[in-house]
Design an enzyme around this catalytic site. Structure first.
Site, mmCIF file in Angstrom:
data_model
loop_
_atom_site.group_PDB
_atom_site.id
_atom_site.type_symbol
_atom_site.label_atom_id
_atom_site.label_comp_id
_atom_site.label_asym_id
_atom_site.label_seq_id
_atom_site.Cartn_x
_atom_site.Cartn_y
_atom_site.Cartn_z
ATOM 1 N N LYS A 43 13.635 -71.139 102.745
ATOM 2 C CA LYS A 43 14.169 -69.815 103.132
ATOM 3 C C LYS A 43 12.800 -68.979 103.909
ATOM 4 C CE LYS A 43 18.515 -69.052 100.697
ATOM 5 N NZ LYS A 43 19.127 -70.282 101.667
ATOM 6 N N ASP A 57 12.843 -74.477 91.505
ATOM 7 C CA ASP A 57 13.635 -74.615 92.543
ATOM 8 C C ASP A 57 13.036 -73.370 93.067
ATOM 9 O OD1 ASP A 57 15.141 -73.413 94.543
ATOM 10 O OD2 ASP A 57 16.896 -75.240 94.311
ATOM 11 N N PHE A 99 22.481 -74.198 91.789
ATOM 12 C CA PHE A 99 22.746 -74.247 93.116
ATOM 13 C C PHE A 99 21.285 -74.173 93.887
ATOM 14 C CE2 PHE A 99 23.138 -73.229 98.020
ATOM 15 C CZ PHE A 99 24.616 -74.411 98.133
#
Length: 406
Positions: free
Chosen positions: A255, A226, A141
């Site tokens: 984030k 990531d 994801f």
């Protein structure tokens, strides 16, 4: 209709149905706790998918944002501003890298990393035009743009959004043999989550990441990590890659970098890699804006102390010991994760992940399900051990574990 029902009805009527949120409407929040519009308090064990690593309303971050709000919030990249150089310098240093490409959201940063890898492949590695290949893992994801969902294996993310972007090869996560076969002469990068978050907090087999790192080095391929969810303290280290002594060629961050206040993301790499860009070839109006830089600089300063990484490691050990004990009850089939991050699989007969999440909500605890039978736990790193234990007691009660002190 009460306040909660009214807010939810308004959302259903006027917003696209891209999410299926729990039926709670948050009005205020502080630390690890949130309060809804009815005045009921909830323990947040999701932390905005790691965007709120430092908790809700962290005073250091709020003060940094307020101070910058009084000065200047946006210049665009048409002009320099006085927080930009410090942000790039400090973030590059935190990562042990040289250069930073600032963006806003995680998906934007992943897109920037993909473009960087392709341009590096053509200009530095010498891959023939239009032949660059990027290797990715099944179950990934990395965001929801058209290009990113082109290499997703999640039917919900992909269906009805084609035609898809070419140039990617998907291999099983954790399968080194498949990875080796995919790294052919036109491969320019391998993009991996050191721990797959959305898939249910999947930790790769021991030795996998170092082996991929070495293979990428041998084949002249960029290793892109990531760390949007896994990075910046979540797993007990600054980066999840550190648990196996791996330093990638490129970090993708987001984030928690914005402290739960503003969206901040970045690609961080060497001068050789990010130096391939020339003015006009990529950019973002809001990327690296003064407000974002001010908040991110405070995040970096907080991480420099090591306090949050140590806290995630200590409380994470406690979390995983408690969850491991649940496996012996038969009410939990599997637990995965690292630090203050866990995926908990609920066996058939004890409710779906959604049902368990709703029952926990009724007891004042907020988590989120994924892939049917899994709930994810990712509390803010500032959570107290007492609050964490209370939340786990609610989980035991929902699962019907004897001896629950809930």
């Amino acid at each position: 209709m009460n306040a909660t029902e009214s807010h939810i009805a308004g959302s259903a009527a006027h917003s696209a149905h891209t999410y299926h949120p729990l039926p709670v409407v948050v009005a205020t929040a502080d630390g690890a706790w949130m309060t809804d519009v009815e005045g009921r308090r909830y323990l947040d064990l999701l932390a905005g998918y790691s965007a709120l690593n430092f908790g809700h309303g962290n005073r250091r971050l709020i003060e940094a944002a307020k101070a910058q709000l009084e000065r200047v919030t946006l210049t665009s990249r048409a002009f320099h501003h006085d927080r930009f150089a410090a942000f790039c310098t400090e973030l590059a240093s935190l990562c042990g890298m040289e250069m930073v490409l600032p963006m806003n959201t995680g998906a934007e940063a992943v897109e920037a990393a993909l473009k960087t890898a392709r341009k590096w492949g053509y200009r530095v590695k010498g891959v023939p035009a239009e032949r660059a290949k990027i290797v990715v893992a099944a179950g990934n994801f990395h965001g929801r743009t058209t290009t990113i969902i082109s290499f997703s294996t999640d039917p919900e993310a992909r269906a009805d959004f084609g035609p898809y972007t070419p140039g990617f090869e998907i291999v099983p996560y954790g399968d080194l043999t498949a990875m080796r076969a995919a790294m052919t002469e036109n491969a320019v990068a391998v993009l991996l989550e050191p721990i797959q978050g959305e898939s249910g907090v999947i930790v790769p087999p021991a030795g996998y990441l170092p082996a991929v790192r070495e293979l990428a080095r041998e084949r002249g391929v960029l290793f892109v990590a990531d760390e949007i969810q896994s990075g910046l303290g979540r797993t007990g280290r600054t980066f999840a890659c550190e648990h196996e002594g791996v330093v990638p060629d490129m970090y993708v961050l987001g984030k928690a970098l914005g402290g739960g206040i503003v969206p901040v993301s970045a690609v961080v790499s060497s001068a050789e890699v990010l130096g391939v860009f020339r003015p006009g070839e990529h950019g973002s109006t809001f990327g690296g804006n003064p407000l974002a830089c001010a908040v991110a600089l405070e995040v970096i300063a907080m991480l420099r102390s090591g306090e949050y990484q140590a806290r995630a490691a200590e409380l994470g050990g406690h979390l995983h010991r408690e969850l491991a004990a649940l496996r012996g009850t038969g009410r939990v089939s599997q637990v995965r994760g690292r630090g203050l991050w866990a995926g908990v699989d609920i066996p058939p007969g004890f409710g779906s992940g959604r049902e368990v999440s709703e029952k926990l909500m009724d007891r004042g605890v907020l988590v989120k399900d994924t892939h049917g039978a899994t709930i994810r736990l990712a509390p803010p790193l500032v959570i107290s051990e007492e609050d964490l234990d209370w939340g786990l007691a609610q989980l035991r009660a929902v699962l019907g574990v004897e001896g629950s002190d809930a």
